[in-house]
Design an enzyme around this catalytic site. Sequence first.
Site, PDB file in Angstrom:
ATOM      1  N   SER A  38      -0.828   2.936  -3.906  1.00  0.00           N
ATOM      2  CA  SER A  38      -1.077   3.174  -1.923  1.00  0.00           C
ATOM      3  C   SER A  38      -0.871   4.237  -1.769  1.00  0.00           C
ATOM      4  O   SER A  38      -1.067   5.189  -0.418  1.00  0.00           O
ATOM      5  CB  SER A  38       0.498   2.582  -1.536  1.00  0.00           C
ATOM      6  OG  SER A  38       1.329   2.768  -2.033  1.00  0.00           O
TER       7      SER A  38
ATOM      8  N   LYS B   6      -0.649  -7.435   4.562  1.00  0.00           N
ATOM      9  CA  LYS B   6      -2.011  -6.901   4.167  1.00  0.00           C
ATOM     10  C   LYS B   6      -3.454  -6.815   4.641  1.00  0.00           C
ATOM     11  O   LYS B   6      -3.412  -7.572   5.717  1.00  0.00           O
ATOM     12  CB  LYS B   6      -2.411  -5.842   2.315  1.00  0.00           C
ATOM     13  CG  LYS B   6      -0.564  -5.209   3.037  1.00  0.00           C
ATOM     14  CD  LYS B   6      -0.978  -3.522   1.618  1.00  0.00           C
ATOM     15  CE  LYS B   6       0.571  -3.397   1.881  1.00  0.00           C
ATOM     16  NZ  LYS B   6       1.897  -4.050   0.735  1.00  0.00           N
TER      17      LYS B   6
ATOM     18  N   HIS C  48      -3.041  -3.843  -2.493  1.00  0.00           N
ATOM     19  CA  HIS C  48      -3.775  -2.653  -1.671  1.00  0.00           C
ATOM     20  C   HIS C  48      -5.112  -2.939  -2.261  1.00  0.00           C
ATOM     21  O   HIS C  48      -5.763  -1.772  -1.268  1.00  0.00           O
ATOM     22  CB  HIS C  48      -3.652  -1.368  -1.349  1.00  0.00           C
ATOM     23  CG  HIS C  48      -2.934  -1.125  -0.514  1.00  0.00           C
ATOM     24  ND1 HIS C  48      -2.278  -0.891   0.076  1.00  0.00           N
ATOM     25  CD2 HIS C  48      -1.069  -1.189  -1.412  1.00  0.00           C
ATOM     26  CE1 HIS C  48      -0.659  -0.470   1.022  1.00  0.00           C
ATOM     27  NE2 HIS C  48      -0.464  -0.330  -0.258  1.00  0.00           N
TER      28      HIS C  48
HETATM   29  C1  LIG Z   1       2.950  -3.941   0.091  1.00  0.00           C
HETATM   30  C2  LIG Z   1       2.909  -4.100  -1.171  1.00  0.00           C
HETATM   31  C3  LIG Z   1       4.178  -4.729  -1.636  1.00  0.00           C
HETATM   32  C4  LIG Z   1       4.725  -5.065  -1.232  1.00  0.00           C
HETATM   33  O1  LIG Z   1       4.187  -6.472   0.117  1.00  0.00           O
HETATM   34  P1  LIG Z   1       5.512  -7.896   0.972  1.00  0.00           P
HETATM   35  O2  LIG Z   1       4.228  -8.570   1.152  1.00  0.00           O
HETATM   36  O3  LIG Z   1       5.112  -7.068   1.716  1.00  0.00           O
HETATM   37  O4  LIG Z   1       6.968  -7.611   0.188  1.00  0.00           O
HETATM   38  C5  LIG Z   1       4.508  -5.012  -3.231  1.00  0.00           C
HETATM   39  N1  LIG Z   1       3.360  -4.321  -4.081  1.00  0.00           N
HETATM   40  C6  LIG Z   1       2.354  -3.684  -3.223  1.00  0.00           C
HETATM   41  C7  LIG Z   1       1.567  -2.686  -4.639  1.00  0.00           C
HETATM   42  C8  LIG Z   1       2.081  -3.485  -1.867  1.00  0.00           C
HETATM   43  O5  LIG Z   1       1.381  -2.694  -1.538  1.00  0.00           O
END
Ligand SMILES: *Cc1c(COP(=O)(O)O)cnc(C)c1O
Length: 415
Positions: free
Chosen positions: A190, A249, A218
């Site tokens: 990320s 996301k 992502h």
């Molecule tokens: C955003 C993210 C998470 C967390 O996801 P949520 O559903 O918001 O808890 C976990 N792993 C990665 C790599 C992320 O970018």
Amino acid sequence: MGYTDQTRAMYREILDGLKEAGIYKEERYIHSPQAADIEVEFPEGSSLKKVINICANNYLGLSSHPEVIKAAHEGLDSHGYGMSSVRFICGTQDIHRKLEHMLTEFLGTEDTILFPSCLDANSGVFEAILTKDDVMISDRLVHASLIDGIRLCSAMHDTYKHSDMEHLESKLQLHSDRRLKLVITDGVFSMDGDTAKLDKMVELCEKYNAMLLVDDSHASGFIGKTGRGTHEKYNVMGKIDVITTTFGKGLGGASGGCVSGRKELVEMCRQKARPYLFSNTIAPPVVAGVIRVLEILSATTERRDKLEKNTIFWRENLQKAGFIIKEGDTPIVPIMLFNARLSQNFSRDLYDEGIYATGFFFPVVPQGQARIRTQISAGHELHHLEKALDAFTKVGKKYNILGKTKQEIIDMYGM
Ligand SMILES: *Cc1c(COP(=O)(O)O)cnc(C)c1O
């Protein structure tokens, strides 16, 4: 009573220290739905400002898509607001299982289990499938939630240098006597927007009899030519033992996550993963929304194609303008400024120009690698990107960093 003036002063000092160090996080209040155009209150109490959002995880522009909103309304009407239960007591509806089947199909796996979030999926998966006889070998830059899950697991833990396949191989050799070996990586990282070399990783895991877990938060919905994720990009669909991902996301941006992969591993999670067993089931309107998202993405690649086009435009033009960006092909595009205060000032000036993009600095990224992280969306139109480009160029000129090398920028502003 126990919360004395001294206790209060102690915390005050820590919090003030964060402010002095310039690493105190302040929130801006958005009064509109999440989208390319948003209305923001910042600082607190000021009148609303219309800005272009270029730092959301809303990769496919589905966060406020009319069809997704409609599906959530319908789910609310047909299945209610909340379930007041965890899954295994009385919190499983037909739509929860339907969504699990659809994710299995979409990701090309054997089975899927929903979690309240991907953080929960990552917190629960390791301890559910491993014991102290096993080893977890993770990339040094994996997401914080994977690190939490690793900490909660009794298996041995080791790391390899970021995306360094030789180092990973040496660790697989080192731990060859363990009962089970699980290699752990993000699909797309990320902070830098680079991708894990999943083709090589699958090869190594097969050679050394290890399992592979990929967090594709992502990537799900837009990486790979039909948007199935990083495993599609590297032609290893069906070969990843565990995929974890979020619905927060690209897949609509509401909430929820899952573990998807080998049938028995998913079954182990259903029996043993603590965030699954002890936290409430995903709310029905959200489930209905994610179902609609998967229907949209299975019917057409239009949105991920548009995202790809937008990303190419953004990357090419930033480079033409003279910015230093992290190379790659994902919609995560970090613009390197190196100095923490410069990244904050840059972000504030962008905001004055009507562009919302947050600065990142230590400890979120390594010392001396401060940046503005932009994230492109299929919800951006050309006019959004052009306006953002103008603003970046204007602010870039102000700080005299266009066309400059990393060393020249550091000489001007420090690390
Ligand atoms: C955003 C993210 C998470 C967390 O996801 P949520 O559903 O918001 O808890 C976990 N792993 C990665 C790599 C992320 O970018």
